[in-house]
Design a protein around this motif. Structure first.
Motif, PDB file in Angstrom:
ATOM      1  N   UNK A  40       0.953  -1.254  -0.015  1.00  0.00           N
ATOM      2  CA  UNK A  40      -0.064  -0.019   0.063  1.00  0.00           C
ATOM      3  C   UNK A  40       0.817   1.296  -0.121  1.00  0.00           C
ATOM      4  N   UNK A  41       2.098   1.208   0.544  1.00  0.00           N
ATOM      5  CA  UNK A  41       2.839   2.399   0.416  1.00  0.00           C
ATOM      6  C   UNK A  41       3.206   2.697  -0.678  1.00  0.00           C
ATOM      7  N   UNK A  42       3.706   1.892  -1.411  1.00  0.00           N
ATOM      8  CA  UNK A  42       4.303   1.927  -2.787  1.00  0.00           C
ATOM      9  C   UNK A  42       3.006   2.491  -3.761  1.00  0.00           C
ATOM     10  N   UNK A  43       1.857   1.902  -3.441  1.00  0.00           N
ATOM     11  CA  UNK A  43       0.452   2.485  -4.138  1.00  0.00           C
ATOM     12  C   UNK A  43       0.383   3.976  -3.771  1.00  0.00           C
ATOM     13  N   UNK A  44       0.444   4.468  -2.699  1.00  0.00           N
ATOM     14  CA  UNK A  44       0.227   5.683  -2.208  1.00  0.00           C
ATOM     15  C   UNK A  44       1.094   6.697  -2.858  1.00  0.00           C
ATOM     16  N   UNK A  45       2.600   6.163  -2.807  1.00  0.00           N
ATOM     17  CA  UNK A  45       3.684   6.974  -3.431  1.00  0.00           C
ATOM     18  C   UNK A  45       3.451   7.031  -4.968  1.00  0.00           C
ATOM     19  N   UNK A  46       2.873   5.988  -5.474  1.00  0.00           N
ATOM     20  CA  UNK A  46       2.521   6.429  -7.076  1.00  0.00           C
ATOM     21  C   UNK A  46       1.333   7.198  -7.029  1.00  0.00           C
ATOM     22  N   UNK A  47       0.534   7.270  -6.245  1.00  0.00           N
ATOM     23  CA  UNK A  47      -0.745   8.086  -6.573  1.00  0.00           C
ATOM     24  C   UNK A  47      -0.388   9.356  -6.350  1.00  0.00           C
ATOM     25  N   UNK A  48       0.732   9.832  -5.576  1.00  0.00           N
ATOM     26  CA  UNK A  48       1.136  11.222  -5.486  1.00  0.00           C
ATOM     27  C   UNK A  48       1.916  11.655  -6.677  1.00  0.00           C
ATOM     28  N   UNK A  49       2.664  10.418  -7.115  1.00  0.00           N
ATOM     29  CA  UNK A  49       3.460  10.657  -8.425  1.00  0.00           C
ATOM     30  C   UNK A  49       2.419  10.854  -9.617  1.00  0.00           C
ATOM     31  N   UNK A  50       1.212  10.352  -9.694  1.00  0.00           N
ATOM     32  CA  UNK A  50       0.248  10.636 -10.593  1.00  0.00           C
ATOM     33  C   UNK A  50      -0.261  11.858 -10.789  1.00  0.00           C
ATOM     34  N   UNK A  51      -0.641  12.217  -9.218  1.00  0.00           N
ATOM     35  CA  UNK A  51      -1.230  13.750  -9.020  1.00  0.00           C
ATOM     36  C   UNK A  51      -0.202  14.546  -9.635  1.00  0.00           C
ATOM     37  N   UNK A  52       0.983  14.613  -9.200  1.00  0.00           N
ATOM     38  CA  UNK A  52       2.020  15.657  -9.619  1.00  0.00           C
ATOM     39  C   UNK A  52       2.135  15.473 -11.017  1.00  0.00           C
ATOM     40  N   UNK A  53       1.769  14.599 -11.822  1.00  0.00           N
ATOM     41  CA  UNK A  53       2.041  14.618 -13.166  1.00  0.00           C
ATOM     42  C   UNK A  53       0.707  15.325 -13.862  1.00  0.00           C
ATOM     43  N   UNK A  54      -0.285  15.420 -13.109  1.00  0.00           N
ATOM     44  CA  UNK A  54      -1.489  16.171 -13.528  1.00  0.00           C
ATOM     45  C   UNK A  54      -2.538  15.495 -14.258  1.00  0.00           C
ATOM     46  N   UNK A  55      -2.608  14.089 -13.674  1.00  0.00           N
ATOM     47  CA  UNK A  55      -3.647  13.039 -14.023  1.00  0.00           C
ATOM     48  C   UNK A  55      -4.885  13.124 -13.079  1.00  0.00           C
ATOM     49  N   UNK A  56      -5.917  13.195 -13.851  1.00  0.00           N
ATOM     50  CA  UNK A  56      -7.215  13.267 -13.242  1.00  0.00           C
ATOM     51  C   UNK A  56      -7.411  12.286 -12.172  1.00  0.00           C
ATOM     52  N   UNK A  57      -8.263  12.437 -11.097  1.00  0.00           N
ATOM     53  CA  UNK A  57      -8.856  11.346 -10.247  1.00  0.00           C
ATOM     54  C   UNK A  57      -9.382  10.266 -10.674  1.00  0.00           C
ATOM     55  N   UNK A  58      -9.971  10.497 -12.134  1.00  0.00           N
ATOM     56  CA  UNK A  58     -10.738   9.432 -12.635  1.00  0.00           C
ATOM     57  C   UNK A  58      -9.628   8.649 -13.323  1.00  0.00           C
TER      58      UNK A  58
END
Length: 299
Positions: A40-58
């Motif tokens: 789950x830690x890697x998944x959370x870090x991946x989410x932060x990475x995606x958010x920083x890349x400008x990806x939408x929540x969808x």
């Protein structure tokens, strides 16, 4: 494993595989090893990475669905179902709501203008008949473009309508929709199109005229004179050209405007909600979002 992979549509599996490759590359670079099981830690870090890349929540939710699917397919716990992961996605979705879908409906009036523009844009009468039939069927059947046209001219998935899905008589056309976005198990449904008084807009006339010049090949229903399938790109490109030629703003429409138009016209005619749901094969109240206002000048 093969059965598990076969439980999702081929297009979904391709999207999942691409998303998984990106996740594993990130996990490897972040010290997660890039192999199962993931945490789950890697998944959370991946989410932060995606958010920083400008990806939408969808889009982020779609990528997590891929990680979740392949993790469970390997027999490991789902690393994407934890409280923090779910709440982070919900919070970002609230903070960045989706922009409203502003695509205009293709109504009967607009469909007529599109069809009248076709002959001047197609290189042969047979091509004009092909696009006329495809557009009219998409409208009256409230089809998605993926149900009418192939993914590409080399697409062999067989997901678009096939010639064998069609039964034609002088007064009606019956179409068997083998599967759809909301029917991945392939239970199937039947759509019946009846003759209309307006010659240009009549679905039976349009389909019969196309069948008269259609090459006698099995496979996709809508094919060109050389036997290659009508692609989604071609469907959308010719639609845009017709709208432009008819003096309508192409950017306000899309291939989904046929489905939006079917719901909108049905509502304007006063048809009850269960009938509109049946027309578009909606299994929920989602059809309400397809009913759009038709007033106002188009420019």
């Amino acid at each position: 494993m093969q059965g598990v992979l076969g439980s999702v549509a081929p297009s979904t599996l391709r999207a999942y595989s691409a998303a998984l490759a990106h996740f594993l590359a990130f996990a490897g670079a972040a010290g997660g090893g890039g192999a199962w099981p993931t945490s789950q830690d890697i998944v959370l870090r991946y989410l932060v990475h995606l958010k920083g890349s400008g990806l939408s929540p969808r889009s982020m939710r779609r990528d997590l669905a891929a990680v979740s699917f392949f993790s469970k397919a390997q027999g490991f716990p789902d690393p994407c179902c934890g409280f923090i992961v779910r709440r982070a996605l919900e919070g970002w979705a609230r903070l960045t709501p989706l922009p409203p879908d502003r695509r205009r409906p293709i109504t009967l009036d607009i469909l007529e203008r599109v069809l009248r523009a076709l002959p001047g844009l197609c290189w042969s009468p047979g091509e004009a008949r092909l696009f006329r039939a495809a557009f009219v069927v998409a409208f009256y059947s409230a089809f998605r473009v993926s149900e009418v046209a192939a993914g590409s001219r080399s697409d062999t998935s067989g997901r678009a309508l096939a010639s064998s899905d069609l039964t034609c008589s002088p007064r009606r056309v019956t179409i068997t929709l083998r599967r759809s976005k909301t029917d991945q198990r392939g239970r199937g449904s039947t759509v019946t199109l009846r003759a209309a008084r307006h010659r240009l807009l009549c679905p039976v006339r349009a389909v019969r005229a196309f069948l008269e010049c259609r090459p006698p090949h099995p496979g996709p229903l809508f094919i060109h004179e050389d036997g290659s399938p009508l692609s989604r790109y071609q469907f959308s490109s010719v639609l845009r050209a017709c709208l432009q030629s008819a003096g309508l703003p192409p950017m306000q429409f899309g291939s989904h405007s046929f489905r939006i138009g079917a719901a909108t016209v049905a509502a304007d005619l006063g048809l009850p909600a269960p009938v509109i749901q049946s027309i578009g094969r909606w299994h929920s109240s989602a059809f309400h979002s397809y009913i759009r206002p038709t007033g106002g000048a188009l420019h």
